[in-house]
Structure formats: C-alpha cells, structure tokens
Design a protein around this motif. Structure first.
Motif, short mmCIF file in Angstrom:
data_model
loop_
_atom_site.label_atom_id
_atom_site.label_comp_id
_atom_site.label_asym_id
_atom_site.label_seq_id
_atom_site.Cartn_x
_atom_site.Cartn_y
_atom_site.Cartn_z
N MET A 133 45.03 50.72 30.68
CA MET A 133 45.03 50.53 29.51
C MET A 133 45.64 49.20 29.16
SD MET A 133 44.89 53.68 26.73
CE MET A 133 44.38 55.46 27.16
N CYS A 134 45.41 48.31 29.96
CA CYS A 134 45.95 46.85 29.75
C CYS A 134 45.96 46.29 28.43
CB CYS A 134 45.29 46.02 30.69
SG CYS A 134 45.61 46.43 32.34
N GLY A 135 44.67 46.73 27.86
CA GLY A 135 44.32 46.45 26.43
C GLY A 135 45.08 47.17 25.33
N ALA A 136 46.09 48.07 25.78
CA ALA A 136 46.91 48.72 24.95
C ALA A 136 46.13 49.22 23.69
CB ALA A 136 48.02 47.67 24.33
N VAL A 137 45.44 50.23 23.84
CA VAL A 137 44.37 50.58 22.85
C VAL A 137 44.93 51.70 22.16
CG1 VAL A 137 42.53 49.70 24.18
CG2 VAL A 137 43.08 52.03 24.55
N GLY A 178 46.40 39.17 43.18
CA GLY A 178 45.18 39.15 44.20
C GLY A 178 43.96 40.00 43.93
N ARG A 179 42.94 39.22 44.20
CA ARG A 179 41.60 39.88 43.86
C ARG A 179 40.67 39.61 44.94
NH1 ARG A 179 41.88 43.65 41.87
NH2 ARG A 179 42.91 43.21 39.87
N TYR A 180 40.15 40.48 45.58
CA TYR A 180 39.19 40.09 46.69
C TYR A 180 37.72 41.01 46.32
CZ TYR A 180 43.08 38.59 49.07
OH TYR A 180 44.25 37.91 49.60
N GLY A 220 44.94 36.48 28.06
CA GLY A 220 44.95 38.25 28.34
C GLY A 220 45.67 38.94 27.42
N SER A 221 45.62 40.31 27.55
CA SER A 221 46.24 41.24 26.65
C SER A 221 47.82 41.12 26.33
CB SER A 221 45.73 42.40 26.53
OG SER A 221 45.80 42.96 27.85
N THR A 222 48.51 40.62 27.36
CA THR A 222 49.97 40.24 27.23
C THR A 222 50.07 38.85 26.40
OG1 THR A 222 50.43 41.47 29.16
CG2 THR A 222 51.99 40.24 28.29
N HIS A 244 36.35 41.53 36.93
CA HIS A 244 37.48 41.00 37.69
C HIS A 244 38.60 42.01 38.10
CE1 HIS A 244 40.58 38.21 38.69
NE2 HIS A 244 39.74 37.62 39.22
N CYS A 245 38.41 43.29 37.63
CA CYS A 245 39.49 44.43 38.09
C CYS A 245 38.78 45.31 39.20
CB CYS A 245 39.98 45.14 37.04
SG CYS A 245 41.40 46.06 37.30
N HIS A 246 39.74 46.00 39.96
CA HIS A 246 39.25 46.98 40.95
C HIS A 246 39.27 48.26 40.56
CE1 HIS A 246 43.45 47.07 40.70
NE2 HIS A 246 43.64 48.10 41.78
N THR A 247 39.90 48.82 39.14
CA THR A 247 40.07 50.20 39.01
C THR A 247 39.28 50.36 37.69
OG1 THR A 247 42.13 49.95 37.72
CG2 THR A 247 42.34 50.58 39.77
N PRO A 275 49.79 54.86 27.84
CA PRO A 275 49.98 56.04 27.98
C PRO A 275 50.44 56.35 29.61
CG PRO A 275 47.69 55.94 27.38
CD PRO A 275 48.45 54.64 26.91
N PHE A 276 50.19 55.44 30.37
CA PHE A 276 50.32 55.62 31.53
C PHE A 276 51.69 55.72 31.93
CE2 PHE A 276 50.16 54.88 36.27
CZ PHE A 276 49.19 55.69 36.57
N VAL A 277 52.36 56.56 32.40
CA VAL A 277 51.96 58.13 32.90
C VAL A 277 52.28 59.10 32.16
CG1 VAL A 277 53.78 58.38 34.68
CG2 VAL A 277 51.38 59.11 35.08
C1 HEM Z 1 49.99 51.46 34.91
C2 HEM Z 1 49.51 50.57 34.09
C3 HEM Z 1 48.95 49.38 34.61
C4 HEM Z 1 48.34 48.84 35.63
C5 HEM Z 1 48.31 49.58 37.10
C6 HEM Z 1 47.76 47.69 35.47
C7 HEM Z 1 46.99 47.02 36.40
C8 HEM Z 1 46.48 45.75 36.16
C9 HEM Z 1 45.64 45.11 36.98
C10 HEM Z 1 45.33 45.44 38.40
C11 HEM Z 1 45.08 43.96 36.46
C12 HEM Z 1 44.17 42.95 36.84
C13 HEM Z 1 42.84 42.76 36.33
C14 HEM Z 1 42.51 41.64 37.07
O1 HEM Z 1 42.58 40.56 36.51
O2 HEM Z 1 41.51 41.56 37.95
C15 HEM Z 1 45.89 44.05 35.15
C16 HEM Z 1 45.34 42.81 34.33
C17 HEM Z 1 46.27 43.02 32.98
N1 HEM Z 1 46.88 43.88 32.48
FE1 HEM Z 1 47.48 45.72 33.23
N2 HEM Z 1 48.00 47.38 34.24
C18 HEM Z 1 48.46 48.34 33.60
C19 HEM Z 1 49.08 48.60 32.45
C20 HEM Z 1 48.84 47.32 31.43
C21 HEM Z 1 49.22 47.42 29.93
C22 HEM Z 1 49.61 48.71 29.14
C23 HEM Z 1 49.25 46.10 29.70
C24 HEM Z 1 49.43 45.49 28.27
C25 HEM Z 1 49.94 46.07 27.37
C26 HEM Z 1 48.55 45.58 30.66
C27 HEM Z 1 48.27 44.13 30.65
C28 HEM Z 1 47.49 43.42 31.33
C29 HEM Z 1 46.94 42.06 30.99
C30 HEM Z 1 47.39 41.35 30.17
C31 HEM Z 1 46.29 41.72 32.27
C32 HEM Z 1 45.50 40.57 32.39
C33 HEM Z 1 44.02 40.62 32.19
C34 HEM Z 1 43.56 41.13 30.94
O3 HEM Z 1 43.92 40.73 29.93
O4 HEM Z 1 42.71 41.91 30.92
N3 HEM Z 1 48.41 46.11 31.87
N4 HEM Z 1 46.52 45.07 35.16
#
Ligand code: HEM
Ligand code: HEM
Ligand code: HEM
Ligand code: HEM
Ligand code: SF4
Ligand code: SF4
Ligand code: SF4
Ligand code: SF4
Lengths: 414, 376
Positions: free
Chosen positions: B191-195, A85-87, A137-139, B149-152, A328-330
């Motif tokens: 670190m969604c990008g796992a950097v 969800g995104r607003y 996306g990165s996953t 696109h992200c909030h943080t 790293p989180f957390v």
């Molecule tokens: C506590 C840790 C994390 C939180 C709270 C978190 C939260 C989020 C949020 C809110 C988004 C939405 C972004 C958007 O589309 O507006 C997102 C996207 C994404 N996250 Fe995370 N994330 C976390 C860690 C990770 C990690 C470690 C990975 C991968 C190794 C990951 C992979 C992704 C992927 C693939 C997306 C889709 C968008 C993209 O590739 O940029 N996330 N995450």
C-alpha cells in the motif's frame, strides 16, 4: 503523424480512449518525441526506453502479471537511499528497459514550482533517462521513472548542478528511500490557505535540511515519515501516512465575524448546515448572532470549512503531534494517535526536533528489523514511549481509559 | 559512437555534491503568494476547479486546478510550463493528489486557460468542492506503480485509475456529490498509496502462496535474507536441499520473499485481483478519522479496463451520493444507516471473508458486534 514507429499495443490502446487524460498517451509521447529529439541532434543517452516500456506493459496486460523484478542495490555516491533498483525479466526481448531504475527527487515544500526549475529537470531527464516522470510519488517526491545504472550518477550530478548546467533557479537533491527518513512533505499552509495554524512549508523545509544525513543514509530499523498539515483537515493525510504527523490547531476561541455570518445566512441554511452538523452541539444561531461555546468545541473545523469568510481558528495557535501512522503492513493499519496534545507555534520546530531525536535514538536501539515506530510502541507500551519523549500522560491521548486493571506496576517489582 | 563515449559530458566531470537539500520553497512562490504569505483572509469557489483566494491586503488570486494522469512525459511537463508561463507568470503547483494548479490574477483569463489546457493537454478542470454550499467534486485518485514499474503488484495501477476516472469523469468536473470522497489505489498490500484511510479504495491482492522453484532459488537467492524477509515466519531454510520451505498456513501472500529472491514468484494471473475498501477518513471534520473497511474481498484482474472494479466503485459512490445527507462522508453515512443497510443498498454480499481474522492486528475483535441492536 510521425516517422517514429511504435510497437503494436492493442490492449494499451484501449486506455487512450475516454475523457480522462491517458498515461498510455504519455508513454507514447515520450517514445516518439525522444526519438525525434535524438534525430534532431539532441544528446539522448537512453533512446527507446519508453518504447521498451510499451512492449513490457502490453505484455503485462496480456498476461496479467508484472515483468519487473527487484535487483541488487543501486545507488549514487555518498547516498544509501533515493534510488530504487528495477530490472526487467525480459532482458533478451526488451534490452532497452533491462535496467529501469527509479530516482526520487526531493520536491520543494508544498509542491510549488517555477517553470524554470521544471524545465531544467525535464532537459536533464530527457538526456539521461526515459523522459518519464510521476508528479508526484505517493510520499511526495518527484519520481523519475527508468534509467540505467551507469546514468544514475550523471543524472544525480545534473540535478546537483541544475542551476549551473540547466538554468534552474536552484539545484535539486535526491529524496529518501529504504530504512531512512523519507522525504518530509507539507500542505500548502500559509502560502495559500487561511486555515493554517503554523508555517507548514517552513517546518517541512527545516526538518528536511536538519536531517539530511538521516534522509540520505538508511540506518534505521525501517522507514520514518514526517508530514505537516496546517489544520485538522489534514490535506496531506499526515495522520494516516506518517509516523510523525504535525497537525495545526488552536486553544482559544474561534474568531467570529458576525457581519459575515449574516451574509452567509442569506445563501445557506446555517441551522442545518452548521449548527446541526457540529459534533458537540457547541454552536447556536438565533438569526442574528452566532454563538460558539468554546469549552464544548473540539476544533474539528466543520463550521470554519463551511463559512471561511466568517470564522477563523483562534489566535493561540500551535500543533498536535500524532505518532505511529502507517499502512497495514505488517501488524495492521494504524492512524497516528496523540503523543503531544499541543505545542505552541513559536516552540514548534525546536520541540519537534527534540522529540524526533529522542524517538529515533530509542527506536534505533529497541526496534526490530522492519518494525515501524508505531509497532514498537505497541510492543513496548505507551508508558515507556512517554518516558522516551519526556511527556506526561494526558487524557487527550485516549478516547477512553483502559478497560482492564492488568497494569504493569514495574516500579514495584524491580 | 566510440567518439561519443570518450568525450565526457559535463555531468561526468563535476565534483560530487551531497546533502544540500531541496530548493528553498520561497523561490518557488508566485509573487502574489509571497507577498501575502500567512495573510490570506478567505476563499470562495468560483466554479468547479476555480478557487478565488482573497488576502487581507485585498489582493486576489484565482487558483485553477486540473487533473493529470500522474505519469507524465517530460514533453507534457514542458507544455504545462508553457501554459504556466503564459497565464501564471511562470509559477505553478502540484497537489498531493496529482492535480496541477495555475495562479491567475485576471479573472478574464480563466476561461481561455481552461480552453487551452483542454486543447493542448486534455486535462479536465475540476477536483474541487464548495463546502459553503455543501457541494463536492471528486478529486484525482492517488495511486502507485503497478505493472508500469513495480515487482510485487497484484494488479496494475494507472490502467484501473484511468478506467475509473473515465467512468466518474463528470464527478471530477462538477460539484455533484454531497460530501468529500477520496478514492485511492494501491497495487499490492504494501500500500504505497496509503489507501487505508480513504472513502473508497482499491487494493491489489495476491491470493496464492509464492511458487518456489527450488532450482531458481539455489541459483539466484541468498537463503538467510530470504527467510528473514518473511514477516510472518512462514519460511524456513532447508539447508540440505539449499532452498526454503514454506508453511502455507502462515503465509499472507505479501511477496516480500520475492523481493529478496526471484526464485519464488508471487504473481498469479488468474488469482491475483483487487479488493475494495470503504469508509476511511482522515480529517477531523464532524467525525473522527477512521480506517477503511474491506467490503469486497476480491475482484478479478480484467485488463485493459477492469469492468468489475469500475462498476463496483461506481455503484458504491452513486449509492452513497443518492442516500447521504450534505457533509456526510461515506464513513458518516454508514455510521448513520448501519452496515446492514450499506450492504442492502449497494447490493454487495457480506461473507465470512469480511470478518477480521488477521490475528497479528491487536484490535481485530473491536469489529465484532457485541449488541443485539440490529436493523432488519
Ligand atoms: C512494506 C511496505 C512497503 C514496501 C515493501 C514497499 C515497496 C516499494 C517498492 C518496491 C516500490 C518501488 C516501485 C517502483 O517504482 O518500481 C515502492 C514505491 C513507492 N512506495 Fe512503497 N512500499 C511499502 C510501503 C509504502 C508505503 C506505506 C508508502 C506511503 C505511504 C510507500 C510509498 C512509496 C512511494 C511514494 C513509492 C514511489 C512510487 C509511487 O509513488 O508509486 N510505500 N514501494
Ligand atoms: C485552502 C485550501 C484548502 C482547504 C480550505 C481545504 C479544506 C479541506 C477540508 C474542509 C477538508 C475536510 C473535509 C471533510 O472531511 O469534510 C479537507 C480534506 C482534504 N483535503 Fe483539503 N483543503 C485545501 C486544500 C487542499 C489541497 C490543495 C489538497 C490537495 C490536493 C487537499 C487535499 C485534501 C485531502 C486529501 C483531504 C482528505 C483528508 C481526508 O481523507 O479526510 N486539500 N480539506
Ligand atoms: C463525532 C462523532 C460521533 C457522533 C456525533 C456520533 C453520534 C452518534 C449518534 C447520534 C448515535 C445514535 C444513532 C442512533 O441510534 O440512531 C450513535 C450511535 C453509535 N455510534 Fe456514534 N457518533 C460518533 C462517533 C462514533 C464513533 C467514532 C464510533 C465508533 C467507532 C461510534 C459508534 C457508534 C455505534 C456503534 C453506535 C450505535 C449504532 C447503532 O445503533 O447502529 N460513533 N453515534
Ligand atoms: C438516553 C439514553 C439512555 C437512558 C435514558 C438510559 C437509561 C437506563 C436506565 C434507566 C437503566 C436502568 C438502570 C438500572 O439498572 O436501574 C439503564 C440500564 C442500562 N443502560 Fe442505559 N440508558 C441510556 C443509554 C444507554 C446507552 C447508550 C447504553 C449503552 C451503550 C446503555 C447501557 C445500559 C446498560 C448496559 C444498562 C444495564 C446495566 C445493567 O443492568 O447491568 N444505556 N439505562
Ligand atoms: S491542512 Fe488545513 S491548513 Fe493545510 S491546506 Fe488543508 S485546510 Fe489548509
Ligand atoms: S470547530 Fe467543530 S466542534 Fe468546534 S464549533 Fe465548529 S463544528 Fe463545532
Ligand atoms: S503498492 Fe505494492 S506493487 Fe504497488 S508500488 Fe507499492 S510495493 Fe509496488
Ligand atoms: S509471501 Fe510474504 S508471508 Fe508468504 S512466504 Fe513470502 S514473505 Fe512470507
């Protein structure tokens, strides 16, 4: 060039300059072409979305802050994950993107596509969404970037019937998000790479199909990722990016084609580039024959990478399982560590499933809210984890034994 | 308008279907790939961006790689499909680093393909390396969403990536580096990008605690879930005033509370910025996997082109490229020359901010030096 009017974006325009392909051009292109398509009579449900994004993004660049906020839960029927969800916090100013939810689409193993499938996704997303995507996306999922709540279900249905409605060779399903199994991913493995020590695409597909429920319905303490790399080069970064990394390897001797070594000797300095770079000094080369002491070799892949025509992984193949990798989180970053040193190729998928299910049961029971499995193992100890997966300790699980004698002799202190 | 609302689309009338999974990968494979599945013999690098794959059957496939901006409009994806239909029998692949690959059987079509992609899409051919010669190209930058696109986010993602890749363009299209170098970017500490295991990474960092707007918290937030979202226990409910209290010494500026509660925004235009990390590695080749280490704690957000970040990344990359031996990735190079020399050669400043004090991580003291064996 067009009769479509775009908002003024002086800051973003700077990012259209320069040789690298520009994401700003992509957003503008979506804005222009979607509007044109609509004027030409195509059904477009969310006109102006890309234009709205341009406005919001220009403002973000000006103010150096985001304008997105997290919203309530949005979902499609039957699924708990896969939609984010995104607003926008500029509801009144840019209503076109007030809702701008993401959909994650489960990609095929190895990211291979027929154009028919991609075109079908494009047609559906042009109609029901912003026309903007991420590949990927990165996953690993296909990311569809931005649509309204009421279009999520029709878009999911479009994907579920992508074959019948849009001419794709197969339908597409939603991927994972939230506290569930995230979409598993795999390197290209045997499809294109001679180093693959097991069938990464098949393994990835099997896990995905077997665990559809876990993938679509978040019910765990936190997320769980599975990634499959065919050899220790780890091209999908499984060790760092997945809780459960399956890394192909072998046990017997590296296969050597001495004639091919001689060919390489004509063009490269084998002593300097191969022998000296072997981390264990396992290789010798006298100008005629390359010898590898396979007792010393740690199967790091360096020599094979340099001389792919001459060297090949051995024949007794399988995989190593590393557990706990995460960002790293957390409690800090973790690179996955060895849980099972070797599983033979023919037992791999079944054994992984057995172990995965045991881990999930334990983690579900013991894990705290937002505790990744690696962190749970830190809290509970490897001792307990090895019991869970029914595995004996192996010296290959550590760089060195512990450096303190403060061992918990629980069995003596019941 | 009204008539349109009434008339249902086919997508609105079909029966809902779940849990059928992704397409089987086999139907997505080029016929030559399907035929030689698991029977590839070796590969050779023809030129940057072009890898020749030879199967045991004698079949040959040229895999041609192009960099993409990751964020693609469906119109560009269709253009990519047109090109795949023309050159690649209707098949293609994306790599884990957002590159696109086409499969050619006729080597004479390689140059026309590269030309056509450059003209129609503007995507550069490259992102490969030749391990045999020990000559490496830079691949695309794995990255996340940022302000798109992200909030943080503490910074944007696509804009920095575009700016860095513009500057490092020639490293992508050529094989000029001594070893593999993976660059990644994540726009916040999630670190969604796992950097955390890349040769060079950029991470968006917040530096100030969230600003609690008590009024907004009362209006828009559920207090228990907001408190529970804090990983460090920095938040306490204030039941009387129906808001939350924040212990600033415990806060790690992660923004998780903002995810739950729009009443406590974390972003801060002047104090948000970018940290730079180096020396991560994932493959086992020569040297074991390593986590990335922070070498610049903060650089300002300076859109649209982030010159400070671009120049820092470039400086690190080029210092390494001029001093490293063949096959020495940044981690291995620093292992040989020592961190003393790294900071000296790059001109980066080592400060107390770079000594680990995040005590939740059990292994922080492992980075403290225990010998008097120094380089001066
Ligand atoms: C506590 C840790 C994390 C939180 C709270 C978190 C939260 C989020 C949020 C809110 C988004 C939405 C972004 C958007 O589309 O507006 C997102 C996207 C994404 N996250 Fe995370 N994330 C976390 C860690 C990770 C990690 C470690 C990975 C991968 C190794 C990951 C992979 C992704 C992927 C693939 C997306 C889709 C968008 C993209 O590739 O940029 N996330 N995450
Ligand atoms: C047959 C095909 C491939 C071969 C032979 C190959 C070979 C290698 C080698 C030799 C390494 C380790 C280099 C070193 O540490 O010195 C490596 C790492 C890597 N490869 Fe591949 N690769 C292949 C395909 C790919 C593809 C298609 C991608 C995706 C774009 C990819 C992504 C990566 C990544 C991200 C790493 C870095 C892991 C790390 O940080 O250590 N590889 N690969
Ligand atoms: C394949 C892996 C490795 C090889 C071949 C290797 C090799 C070496 C060699 C040859 C030296 C002596 C350097 C000199 O004094 O000139 C050395 C020193 C050292 N190694 Fe490693 N090493 C490896 C992995 C590691 C790892 C993983 C670590 C720690 C994380 C490590 C930590 C050290 C330290 C701290 C020194 C002393 C450095 C100094 O004196 O400045 N090594 N290593
Ligand atoms: C080829 C390499 C080395 C040689 C030839 C060597 C030789 C020696 C010798 C002859 C001693 C004196 C032993 C005694 O007390 O009678 C010694 C002590 C010691 N060596 Fe080494 N050493 C080598 C490498 C190392 C390395 C790499 C380390 C540490 C990482 C190390 C740590 C020590 C320590 C700590 C002592 C002193 C022990 C004590 O007095 O409590 N040595 N070494
Ligand atoms: S991980 Fe190994 S098998 Fe998989 S693509 Fe990379 S080099 Fe090939
Ligand atoms: S695989 Fe690595 S350890 Fe084994 S012989 Fe080759 S370079 Fe040495
Ligand atoms: S890294 Fe942070 S800011 Fe960037 S997409 Fe992930 S959660 Fe959002
Ligand atoms: S920013 Fe993170 S650490 Fe700080 S109060 Fe919010 S949730 Fe807690």
């Amino acid at each position: 060039m067009t009769d479509v009017e775009l908002p003024e974006t002086p800051l973003l325009d700077e990012l259209e300059k320069g040789p690298w392909p520009s994401f700003v051009k992509e957003i503008k292109r979506a804005a222009i072409e979607q509007e044109k398509a609509m004027k030409a009579g195509k059904k477009i449900k969310l006109p102006g979305a890309a234009k709205g994004l341009l406005k919001v993004l220009e403002l973000a660049y000006k103010e150096k802050r985001t304008h997105w906020k997290h919203g309530g839960i949005v979902a499609v029927v039957g699924y708990g994950g896969g939609v984010i969800g995104r607003y926008c916090d500029l509801e009144d100013k840019v209503p076109e993107v007030w809702h701008f939810h993401t959909m994650r689409i489960n990609m095929p193993s190895g990211w291979f596509y027929q154009t028919k499938a991609l075109r079908a996704i494009c047609d559906a997303w042009e109609k029901w969404g912003s026309g903007l995507t991420n590949f990927h996306g990165s996953t690993g999922d296909i990311i569809l970037l931005g649509t309204r709540t009421e279009y999520l279900q029709p878009m999911a249905n479009a994907l579920a019937y992508l074959d019948k409605l849009y001419g794709s060779p197969a339908p597409f399903d939603i991927g994972g998000s939230g506290s569930d199994l995230r979409t598993p991913s795999a390197c290209m493995g045997p499809a294109l790479c001679e180093f693959a020590c097991y069938d990464t695409l098949k393994a990835c597909y099997e896990f995905t199909m077997r665990y559809q429920n876990e993938l679509h319905r978040p019910m765990w303490p936190y997320k769980f990722k599975i990634k499959c790399s065919g050899c220790p080069n780890d091209c999908v970064a499984a060790k760092a990016r997945s809780d459960f990394a399956i890394i192909g390897t072998w046990k017997d001797e590296i296969q050597i084609d001495q004639e091919a070594v001689k060919e390489y000797a004509k063009v490269i300095d084998i002593e300097k580039q191969v022998v000296k770079k072997c981390p264990t000094g396992a290789i010798s080369w006298d100008g005629k024959e390359l010898k590898i002491d396979n007792r010393e070799c740690i199967r790091c892949m360096h020599c094979i990478n340099v001389m792919p025509k001459a060297l090949k992984p051995g024949k007794e193949r399988g995989a190593t399982i590393l557990i706990g990798g995460k960002a790293p989180f957390v409690d800090g970053a973790i690179i996955g560590w060895v849980a099972i040193p070797f599983i033979p190729e023919n037992e791999l998928i079944e054994k992984c499933c057995e172990v995965l299910e045991a881990i999930w049961e334990w983690w579900d029971e013991e894990g705290k809210f937002r505790e990744r499995v690696g962190e749970l193992i830190w809290r509970k100890g490897m001792d307990e984890f090895l019991k869970v997966i029914n595995q004996k300790a192996d010296v290959r699980m550590v760089y060195a034994p512990r450096n303190n004698p403060f061992i918990f002799w629980r069995e003596l202190n019941q | 308008m009204v008539a349109q609302e009434v008339e249902k689309e086919p997508e609105e009338t079909v029966e809902i279907k779940t849990d059928f999974g992704p397409p089987h990968y086999e139907i997505m494979l080029h016929p030559i790939i399907k035929k030689n599945y698991g029977k590839w013999k070796y590969h050779e690098v023809v030129r940057p961006g072009v890898i020749k794959r030879v199967a045991e059957s004698g079949d040959v496939l040229y895999v041609v790689r192009f960099g993409s901006p990751r964020l693609l409009s469906v119109y560009t994806v269709r253009d990519i499909c047109d090109i795949a239909d023309k050159y690649s029998d209707g098949y293609l692949r994306f790599t884990s680093r957002h590159n696109v690959e086409f499969f050619l059987t006729d080597p004479d079509k390689i140059e026309p393909l590269i030309q056509e992609v450059q003209e129609k899409l503007g995507f550069p051919c490259g992102g490969t390396w030749d391990a045999t010669k020990g000559e490496y190209g830079l691949s695309n930058i794995v990255h996340t969403q940022g302000w798109v696109h992200c909030h943080t986010p503490a910074t944007d993602a696509s804009g920095i990536v575009k700016s860095v890749m513009d500057e490092l363009y020639d490293y992508f299209t050529d094989h000029k580096l001594p070893a593999l170098c993976r660059i990644s970017l994540a726009c916040c500490a999630n670190m969604c990008g796992a950097v955390h295991a890349s040769d060079i990474s950029m991470v968006g960092v917040h530096r100030k605690i969230p600003k609690i707007d008590d009024d907004a918290v009362r209006r828009t937030c559920e207090i228990p879930s907001t408190v529970a979202a804090c990983p460090t226990g920095a938040l306490k409910p204030d039941m009387k005033r129906k808001t939350v209290i924040l212990d600033k010494d415990k806060c790690m500026y992660c923004g998780n509370c903002y995810t739950m509660c729009p009443g406590m925004p974390i972003f801060d235009p002047e104090n948000d910025g970018v940290a730079v990390l180096v020396a991560g590695k994932i493959s086992d080749a020569r040297y074991p996997p390593q986590l990335s280490k922070v070498v610049v704690p903060w650089l300002p957000n300076n859109p649209p082109r982030w010159p400070e970040v671009v120049q820092t990344v470039k400086k690190i990359l080029e210092t390494w490229a001029t001093h490293a031996e063949k096959y020495e990735r940044i981690a291995e190079w620093i292992h040989r020359i020592g961190w003393e020399r790294f900071f000296e050669l790059t001109g980066l400043e080592f400060t107390e901010k770079l000594i680990d004090d995040y005590k939740r991580t059990p292994y922080i003291y492992a980075s403290y030096r225990t010998s008097a064996a120094f380089r001066w």
